[in-house]
Enzyme design. Structure first.
Site, PDB file in Angstrom:
ATOM      1  N   CYS A   1      54.563  17.192  24.264  1.00 55.52           N
ATOM      2  CA  CYS A   1      53.540  16.155  24.159  1.00 55.52           C
ATOM      3  C   CYS A   1      54.083  14.905  24.833  1.00 55.52           C
ATOM      4  CB  CYS A   1      53.242  15.818  22.696  1.00 55.52           C
ATOM      5  SG  CYS A   1      52.622  17.226  21.756  1.00 55.52           S
TER       6      CYS A   1
ATOM      7  N   GLY B   1      50.590  17.115  28.226  1.00 57.71           N
ATOM      8  CA  GLY B   1      49.638  17.708  27.293  1.00 57.71           C
ATOM      9  C   GLY B   1      48.225  17.335  27.643  1.00 57.71           C
TER      10      GLY B   1
ATOM     11  N   ASN C   1      56.623  13.755  19.446  1.00 58.25           N
ATOM     12  CA  ASN C   1      56.802  14.842  20.402  1.00 58.25           C
ATOM     13  C   ASN C   1      57.940  15.694  19.854  1.00 58.25           C
ATOM     14  OD1 ASN C   1      58.280  15.088  23.724  1.00 58.25           O
ATOM     15  ND2 ASN C   1      56.950  16.516  22.683  1.00 58.25           N
ATOM     16  N   GLY C   2      57.697  17.000  19.751  1.00 65.76           N
ATOM     17  CA  GLY C   2      58.746  17.881  19.244  1.00 65.76           C
ATOM     18  C   GLY C   2      58.164  18.945  18.350  1.00 65.76           C
TER      19      GLY C   2
ATOM     20  N   TYR D   1      61.141  21.807  34.770  1.00 65.52           N
ATOM     21  CA  TYR D   1      59.694  22.007  34.827  1.00 65.52           C
ATOM     22  C   TYR D   1      58.846  20.872  34.257  1.00 65.52           C
ATOM     23  CZ  TYR D   1      55.118  24.060  33.756  1.00 65.52           C
ATOM     24  OH  TYR D   1      53.781  24.283  33.639  1.00 65.52           O
TER      25      TYR D   1
ATOM     26  N   THR E   1      55.923  21.819  40.843  1.00 62.90           N
ATOM     27  CA  THR E   1      57.227  21.493  40.276  1.00 62.90           C
ATOM     28  C   THR E   1      58.378  21.885  41.180  1.00 62.90           C
ATOM     29  OG1 THR E   1      56.155  22.284  38.281  1.00 62.90           O
ATOM     30  CG2 THR E   1      58.391  21.499  38.060  1.00 62.90           C
TER      31      THR E   1
ATOM     32  N   ASP F   1      60.006  29.047  42.929  1.00 63.33           N
ATOM     33  CA  ASP F   1      59.265  28.640  41.726  1.00 63.33           C
ATOM     34  C   ASP F   1      60.268  28.226  40.655  1.00 63.33           C
ATOM     35  OD1 ASP F   1      57.135  28.090  40.099  1.00 63.33           O
ATOM     36  OD2 ASP F   1      56.289  30.100  40.128  1.00 63.33           O
ATOM     37  N   ASP F   2      59.761  27.587  39.583  1.00 66.73           N
ATOM     38  CA  ASP F   2      60.674  27.059  38.563  1.00 66.73           C
ATOM     39  C   ASP F   2      61.006  28.064  37.478  1.00 66.73           C
ATOM     40  OD1 ASP F   2      58.355  26.809  36.679  1.00 66.73           O
ATOM     41  OD2 ASP F   2      57.787  25.304  38.144  1.00 66.73           O
TER      42      ASP F   2
END
Ligand code: SF4
Length: 480
Positions: free
Chosen positions: A2, A28, A100-101, A251, A295, A357-358
């Site tokens: 988030c 998000g 966030n978490g 990412y 990314t 790609d990541d």
């Protein structure tokens, strides 16, 4: 994952909070919310992106010189509007909170709060236990005299009870703004100040346009309280054990952000250089390097220049389609890949193409992209991944999936190559990842001081099998 923000300034902050959330939108897109205070709390939140939730009319109601906001992407719970943040309680003081978490003892705390403490919870958000526990711990202090030291004592109780990853911003009515971060500092939190204002945010990029020039990290285990006169109090609530999420650099985070003293763009360039060594070692010789946008762009450019091969934008992204990683349901993801990406035939036809790609998560998205490039006429398609294989679920706020869904679970690299349908598959080595991200500096972050649990299963906090099983069950329940 988030994005959170908190601001206090000499001017109205409603529009600035929305501006900051727009800069954090990549973290998000499920819901967005802002709460401001002008002596009364004003709240607007809803499902959807920032541009969808906010308009001129509702923004005009978000008055006040202080406020907090969040963009959400669900980890636990159904992702309904009840889970959208901010949350608040009226007592004590009036506390409003965003985070966030992911709280890893959420189910125990929820039961404790409802059955033992008779608290009413209104959602399945793991923010609610943190908010209620901070309220309970503050009630144990002398409420007639608010002070930063009483607040830090109350936080000590929060840290004792809440486990997992949490970066939190709290607005305390008429008192000030508080930012705090778990002892491992798993999710980022920036402290910004200057020009008479201050704030907290998930990434430094949230403040680049808000006139808060001085940026610092809230340290793992640290709390910073700034009262509305601008007086700053800092306290180390718990001893720091830094384990910031390494996947932020691979990412999640914006490349123009700096977190834990490391610029994300520079980290991605180093990942590309290290990956080029692996590509050489495996004898892969492409005609052209093509990043899978967005990314992997920085890593692809340094990989191409290290190999001495042309970099070409051979895949074009439709920017108006949501990130596939965030979308739920395989059918939606597959459809979205074809909607989102389209090959440039002239850049891939008749060539040996190295896609960069990541990550590979389920393998189906990568398979779609490889097939798309083959359909556009590529002679051979190789795939290089800037991180090692993902094998373990994230329990710290990234909804990767349950373990059974990882393509790398119980498969060798050769078997993954076959599954994805690519002519050669090159992963970043684990040492390459942990050495590339911090680079030569800062000294405070050694290669071993990151969370790398989704690659090697070494969780920095206690994670029980019971919790992993419960998380898997909950995820399946909400995805039905
Ligand atoms: S498990 Fe992976 S994604 Fe989750 S916090 Fe750790 S490094 Fe980040």
């Amino acid at each position: 994952m988030c994005g959170i923000i908190g601001l206090a300034a000499k001017r109205e902050v409603g529009a600035d909070l929305v501006e900051g959330l727009l800069a954090l939108q990549h973290r998000g897109q499920d819901s967005a919310g802002v709460l401001t205070s002008d002596g009364t709390f004003h709240l607007k939140k809803g499902n959807g992106t920032v541009a969808y939730v906010f308009n001129r009319k509702n923004l005009s109601r978000l008055t006040g010189h202080a406020g907090i906001g969040q963009v959400r992407y669900p980890t636990i719970g159904p992702g309904s509007v009840e889970d959208a943040q901010p949350f608040y309680v009226n007592h004590p003081f009036g506390l409003a909170m965003v985070h966030n978490g992911n709280v890893t003892n959420y189910f125990d705390l929820r039961r404790e709060l409802i059955e033992r403490d008779f608290r009413q919870l209104t959602s399945f958000s793991d923010l609610e236990p943190i908010l209620n526990i901070l309220g309970q711990e503050l009630e144990k202090q002398d409420l007639r005299r608010f002070s930063a030291s009483a607040l830090f004592r109350a936080l000590s109780g929060v840290y004792r009870r809440v486990k997992g990853a949490y970066s939190v911003v709290t607005l305390i009515h008429r008192r000030g703004l508080l930012g705090f971060r778990d002892p491992f500092g798993i999710r980022p939190l920036t402290f910004a100040h200057g020009n008479g204002g201050f704030g907290f945010g998930s990434e430094s990029v949230a403040f680049d346009r808000l006139g808060l020039p001085h940026l610092d990290d809230v340290k793992p285990g640290e709390a910073i309280f700034v009262d509305f006169r601008g007086r700053v109090s800092r306290a180390q609530i718990r001893a720091p054990h830094p384990r910031p999420c390494i996947f932020e650099y691979v990412y999640f985070a914006r490349p123009d952000s700096v977190m834990n003293g490391v610029e994300v763009y520079q980290a991605r360039l180093r990942l590309g250089e290290r990956l080029a060594q692996e590509v050489k070692r495996q004898g892969v010789r492409p005609d052209v390097v093509v990043p899978v946008p967005d990314t992997a762009r920085a890593a692809a450019s340094s990989l191409a220049s290290t190999l001495g091969v042309d970099l070409r934008e051979g895949l074009i992204k439709n920017r108006y389609i949501a990130r596939t990683f965030i979308m739920h349901g395989q059918d939606r993801r597959t459809l979205s890949v074809r909607q989102k990406l389209n090959p440039v035939r002239s850049q891939v036809a008749g060539k040996d193409v190295l896609l960069v790609d990541d990550s590979i998560v389920r393998g189906t998205t990568s398979g779609e992209i490889v097939q798309m490039v083959r359909d556009a006429g590529a002679r051979r398609v190789f795939l290089a991944i800037t991180a090692p294989p993902l094998r373990f679920p994230c329990v710290y706020g990234i909804d990767m999936m349950t373990r059974g869904e990882f393509v790398a679970k119980n498969r060798t690299v050769e078997q993954i190559r076959e599954f994805v349908g690519v002519d050669a598959l090159v992963y970043q080595s684990y040492p390459g990842l942990v050495e590339a991200v911090p680079g030569p500096r800062p000294a405070s972050l050694t290669p071993r001081s990151f969370c790398t649990a989704c690659f090697n299963g070494e969780y920095p906090t206690d994670v029980t099998r019971r919790y992993l099983a419960q998380m898997e069950r909950e995820r399946q329940r909400w995805l039905k």
